[in-house]
Design a protein around this motif. Structure first.
Motif, PDB file in Angstrom:
ATOM      1  N   GLU A  23       0.814  -1.222   0.000  1.00 62.02           N
ATOM      2  CA  GLU A  23       0.000   0.000   0.000  1.00 62.02           C
ATOM      3  C   GLU A  23       0.845   1.268   0.000  1.00 62.02           C
ATOM      4  N   ASN A  24       2.120   1.143  -0.276  1.00 59.62           N
ATOM      5  CA  ASN A  24       3.038   2.280  -0.243  1.00 59.62           C
ATOM      6  C   ASN A  24       2.995   3.031  -1.578  1.00 59.62           C
ATOM      7  N   ARG A  25       2.317   4.171  -1.593  1.00 59.51           N
ATOM      8  CA  ARG A  25       2.156   4.929  -2.846  1.00 59.51           C
ATOM      9  C   ARG A  25       3.476   5.520  -3.331  1.00 59.51           C
ATOM     10  N   TRP A  26       4.471   5.643  -2.447  1.00 61.20           N
ATOM     11  CA  TRP A  26       5.766   6.185  -2.863  1.00 61.20           C
ATOM     12  C   TRP A  26       6.454   5.297  -3.903  1.00 61.20           C
ATOM     13  N   LEU A  27       6.159   4.019  -3.875  1.00 61.96           N
ATOM     14  CA  LEU A  27       6.878   3.075  -4.731  1.00 61.96           C
ATOM     15  C   LEU A  27       6.402   3.112  -6.179  1.00 61.96           C
ATOM     16  N   LYS A  28       5.245   3.694  -6.392  1.00 63.65           N
ATOM     17  CA  LYS A  28       4.626   3.618  -7.711  1.00 63.65           C
ATOM     18  C   LYS A  28       5.219   4.593  -8.722  1.00 63.65           C
ATOM     19  N   ASP A  29       5.897   5.628  -8.254  1.00 61.02           N
ATOM     20  CA  ASP A  29       6.346   6.679  -9.173  1.00 61.02           C
ATOM     21  C   ASP A  29       7.681   7.247  -8.697  1.00 61.02           C
ATOM     22  N   ILE A  30       8.654   7.318  -9.604  1.00 59.02           N
ATOM     23  CA  ILE A  30       9.973   7.841  -9.228  1.00 59.02           C
ATOM     24  C   ILE A  30       9.914   9.332  -8.900  1.00 59.02           C
ATOM     25  N   LYS A  31       8.815   9.979  -9.246  1.00 61.15           N
ATOM     26  CA  LYS A  31       8.665  11.390  -8.894  1.00 61.15           C
ATOM     27  C   LYS A  31       8.567  11.588  -7.386  1.00 61.15           C
ATOM     28  N   ASN A  32       8.336  10.497  -6.654  1.00 55.03           N
ATOM     29  CA  ASN A  32       8.220  10.588  -5.197  1.00 55.03           C
ATOM     30  C   ASN A  32       9.578  10.593  -4.495  1.00 55.03           C
ATOM     31  N   ILE A  33      10.655  10.430  -5.254  1.00 53.16           N
ATOM     32  CA  ILE A  33      11.987  10.344  -4.633  1.00 53.16           C
ATOM     33  C   ILE A  33      12.316  11.572  -3.780  1.00 53.16           C
ATOM     34  N   PRO A  34      12.077  12.807  -4.247  1.00 57.38           N
ATOM     35  CA  PRO A  34      12.351  13.966  -3.375  1.00 57.38           C
ATOM     36  C   PRO A  34      11.569  13.908  -2.061  1.00 57.38           C
ATOM     37  N   THR A  35      10.313  13.458  -2.130  1.00 60.77           N
ATOM     38  CA  THR A  35       9.500  13.336  -0.914  1.00 60.77           C
ATOM     39  C   THR A  35      10.078  12.290   0.013  1.00 60.77           C
ATOM     40  N   ILE A  36      10.560  11.202  -0.547  1.00 53.32           N
ATOM     41  CA  ILE A  36      11.144  10.126   0.252  1.00 53.32           C
ATOM     42  C   ILE A  36      12.297  10.647   1.108  1.00 53.32           C
ATOM     43  N   PHE A  37      13.084  11.580   0.556  1.00 57.99           N
ATOM     44  CA  PHE A  37      14.245  12.092   1.284  1.00 57.99           C
ATOM     45  C   PHE A  37      13.909  13.246   2.225  1.00 57.99           C
ATOM     46  N   ALA A  91      10.816  13.289   4.137  1.00 55.04           N
ATOM     47  CA  ALA A  91       9.693  12.935   5.006  1.00 55.04           C
ATOM     48  C   ALA A  91      10.069  11.738   5.873  1.00 55.04           C
ATOM     49  N   SER A  92       9.307  11.533   6.934  1.00 57.89           N
ATOM     50  CA  SER A  92       9.554  10.401   7.823  1.00 57.89           C
ATOM     51  C   SER A  92       9.166   9.094   7.135  1.00 57.89           C
ATOM     52  N   ALA A  93       9.554   7.984   7.730  1.00 56.54           N
ATOM     53  CA  ALA A  93       9.402   6.679   7.080  1.00 56.54           C
ATOM     54  C   ALA A  93       7.954   6.266   6.844  1.00 56.54           C
ATOM     55  N   TRP A  94       7.004   6.816   7.611  1.00 55.52           N
ATOM     56  CA  TRP A  94       5.613   6.415   7.487  1.00 55.52           C
ATOM     57  C   TRP A  94       4.743   7.513   6.879  1.00 55.52           C
ATOM     58  N   LEU A 111      22.139  13.646  10.156  1.00 54.00           N
ATOM     59  CA  LEU A 111      21.328  14.162  11.258  1.00 54.00           C
ATOM     60  C   LEU A 111      20.540  15.400  10.838  1.00 54.00           C
ATOM     61  N   ILE A 112      21.140  16.229   9.984  1.00 52.71           N
ATOM     62  CA  ILE A 112      20.423  17.408   9.475  1.00 52.71           C
ATOM     63  C   ILE A 112      19.237  16.967   8.613  1.00 52.71           C
ATOM     64  N   LEU A 113      19.472  15.998   7.733  1.00 49.27           N
ATOM     65  CA  LEU A 113      18.389  15.477   6.894  1.00 49.27           C
ATOM     66  C   LEU A 113      17.290  14.856   7.754  1.00 49.27           C
ATOM     67  N   ARG A 114      17.706  14.131   8.762  1.00 49.02           N
ATOM     68  CA  ARG A 114      16.741  13.484   9.662  1.00 49.02           C
ATOM     69  C   ARG A 114      15.924  14.519  10.424  1.00 49.02           C
ATOM     70  N   PHE A 115      16.599  15.536  10.953  1.00 46.52           N
ATOM     71  CA  PHE A 115      15.910  16.581  11.705  1.00 46.52           C
ATOM     72  C   PHE A 115      14.915  17.309  10.808  1.00 46.52           C
ATOM     73  N   ASN A 116      15.309  17.560   9.577  1.00 46.05           N
ATOM     74  CA  ASN A 116      14.432  18.251   8.633  1.00 46.05           C
ATOM     75  C   ASN A 116      13.189  17.414   8.323  1.00 46.05           C
ATOM     76  N   ALA A 117      13.371  16.109   8.189  1.00 44.51           N
ATOM     77  CA  ALA A 117      12.255  15.228   7.839  1.00 44.51           C
ATOM     78  C   ALA A 117      11.310  14.991   9.014  1.00 44.51           C
ATOM     79  N   LEU A 118      11.869  14.848  10.207  1.00 43.52           N
ATOM     80  CA  LEU A 118      11.061  14.499  11.368  1.00 43.52           C
ATOM     81  C   LEU A 118      10.634  15.702  12.192  1.00 43.52           C
TER      82      LEU A 118
END
Length: 564
Positions: free
Chosen positions: A46-60, A62-65, A243-250
């Motif tokens: 059910e992971n909509r991120w996997l369906k389109d490579i356009k989601n790659i920026p969002t993947i980096f 946003a948090s894992a869920w 850690l900067i990327l993580r802080f930004n996402a979470l």
């Protein structure tokens, strides 16, 4: 030391590497026939991120869920895991065997790295000159490849973060061990691999500590501070970037409220029985279970507290003694404990405080200890007794292999997995909840209702179980009881799209159209791309005589369905 290319071209080494890969695949071959289970449904199917490579920026960013409709917050930032899932999806689609194959490939790679790292370390410290048929690093790699404690990480598609971070962690360590000087390809690739490991899972950051301690105990570098700075600063920079990327996402490092609530004292003292449980599972991998119920202690002077504190004290004592007597043993113990430290922080690990997959990388330290034992001078001098010494790990490899193959079969589907889990953890709500869902899919509604009720007995605040129990009642036509369960779920969290949608359906069946419209609208505020919610909201508007609004939502529903 041989150049990397010639190193792998050596006939004996090629045989050992191929053998490790073969055994790694052999013991997990039956996992290829397993389906998606447990969190695989949410993280992959059910992971909509996997369906389109356009989601790659969002993947980096946003948090894992965050891909869930409710945009759930999480303690986790693991973008590379989603990228690997995305690549796998575009190669295999939603074929479960393809995702299992990727896990097995990673596990084979980790097992090979265990072999080459142990061989490299032994050559560095001149620990032994093994006879040709008795190579401790090879035996230890086979023990790692077959160890049953790894089945959760390898047989479960959602176990990918642990095996992928372990792969890049050990690859970075191996490349570092082979690097000479500061600027060379091995060193630069090691730094890159360290970054990839961190993007897979948080404990990868502990590698910097492993490298620093390795250099000091084996005197790889001199003692000048300038050398430390030159050698370690690139890794430190990578850690800071992560850690900067993580802080930004979470929006923080660990923003969620803990699932397990204890006092500070409680968190500290419960680390001791938790650590003891990990040591026990590593040494004696029996009664493996996907969900271990956490039973906290409330005083260090409870019997479990005293015993576990004693186990921890013995471990610390062994570390101190080995630092002086045998530094390879010290390094092995270090590998066992350092990657475990992050998961010893109970507030950050969720409801399932103890998880077998967390031992995937630490088990490298365990098999390293075995390699040290098999490399000892006493064993190598007694050539006559060498065959008997070899027989013990061979028997252990066979036992491990049979146990792993057997455990893989338990991961075949949710019904088998959670039947096993409910037997081993009868007081846990989660396995009963999953079994309820399995009974629903089989059309056995009464059995499903019973399982959901048992789950709520142990976990009365589970939104998902209340929602599922409502669905079961609705299926039976007991609409009032269904509405009751949905209302309870919404009191726990009013912003769950699925519950609002289900409640809208139930109110529609009762003819309460205003309430149905209200909850369909809330569901769409949370998940505006829900075609079914648009269609049913349109139908409710049509029944109310509001045709224009009905047509608008019918049109949106049709557009969304055509775009699927």
């Amino acid at each position: 030391m041989l150049p990397l290319k010639k190193w792998f071209e050596a006939p004996n080494l090629k045989f050992y590497v191929i053998s490790v890969i073969f055994v790694s695949f052999a013991v997990y071959f039956n996992a290829l026939f397993n389906g998606f289970v447990y969190d695989d449904i949410g993280q992959v199917v059910e992971n909509r991120w996997l369906k389109d490579i356009k989601n790659i920026p969002t993947i980096f960013t946003a948090s894992a869920w965050s891909f869930l409709p409710e945009n759930e917050e999480a303690n986790y930032y693991r973008p590379l895991t989603h990228i690997i899932y995305l690549i796998t999806y575009h190669i295999f689609g939603l074929q479960a065997w393809g995702f299992h194959l990727i896990n097995i490939i990673f596990h084979s790679g980790v097992s090979v790295l265990v072999f080459v790292i142990l061989l490299t370390l032994q050559r560095e410290i001149h620990a032994c000159d093994s006879v040709p048929f008795f190579l401790p690093s090879f035996i230890s790699a086979l023990l790692f490849a077959t160890h049953p404690i790894h089945t959760e990480a390898v047989s479960w598609v959602a176990g990918l973060p642990d095996i992928s971070y372990s792969f890049f962690f050990l690859l970075s360590l191996y490349l570092y061990l082979r690097s000479e000087g500061l600027i060379n390809r091995h060193y630069l690739l090691s730094v890159i691999s360290y970054f990839l490991a961190a993007l897979c899972k948080e404990p990868a950051l502990t590698l910097l500590g492993v490298i620093i301690i390795h250099d000091h105990i084996f005197e790889k570098t001199d003692r000048r501070p300038a050398t430390y700075l030159q050698r370690y600063i690139p890794y430190l920079i990578v850690a800071i970037i992560y850690l900067i990327l993580r802080f930004n996402a979470l929006g923080g490092f660990a923003p969620l409220k803990p699932e397990i609530r204890l006092s500070t004292y409680g968190y500290i003292i419960n680390a001791f029985p938790l650590f003891s449980q990990y040591v026990k599972a590593l040494i004696l991998p029996i009664n493996l279970n996907v969900f271990h119920v956490f039973h906290p202690i409330f005083s260090i002077f409870e019997m479990r507290g005293i015993i576990s504190a004693g186990v921890t004290a013995v471990f610390v004592t062994l570390c101190c003694l080995s630092l002086w007597k045998n530094r390879m043993i010290f390094f092995s113990l270090l590998i066992m404990v350092l990657p475990l430290l992050p998961v010893m922080y109970i507030p950050a690990v969720g409801e399932n405080v103890f998880a077998e997959r967390y031992l995937y990388l630490p088990s490298f330290g365990f098999v390293m200890l075995i390699a040290v034992f098999l490399s000892s001078e006493n064993i190598n001098k007694r050539v006559a007794g060498l065959r008997w010494a070899l027989l013990i790990p061979i028997i252990l490899i066979f036992i491990y292999s049979m146990s792993t193959i057997s455990r893989n079969a338990v991961w075949k589907n949710n019904f088998i997995l959670f039947t096993d889990t409910a037997l081993k953890s009868p007081e846990a709500g989660l396995p009963h909840s999953y079994l309820g869902t399995e009974f629903m899919e089989k059309g056995q509604v009464d059995e499903a209702i019973e399982k959901y009720k048992v789950a709520l007995k142990f976990d009365p605040d589970s939104i998902e179980v209340h929602n599922n129990l409502g669905n079961a009642y609705d299926y039976k036509g007991v609409t009032d009881k269904a509405i009751e369960q949905y209302e309870i779920a919404l009191k726990l969290n009013p912003l769950v799209a699925a519950t609002n949608y289900n409640l809208g359906i139930a109110y529609g069946k009762k003819g309460l159209l205003d309430k149905a419209v209200e909850h369909f609208s809330v569901a769409l505020d949370i998940d505006p791309d829900n075609a079914d919610a648009h269609y049913n909201l349109g139908y409710a508007y049509e029944l109310k005589g509001r045709v224009d609004e009905a047509d608008k939502h019918y049109a949106i529903a049709q557009r969304l369905r055509e775009g699927e």
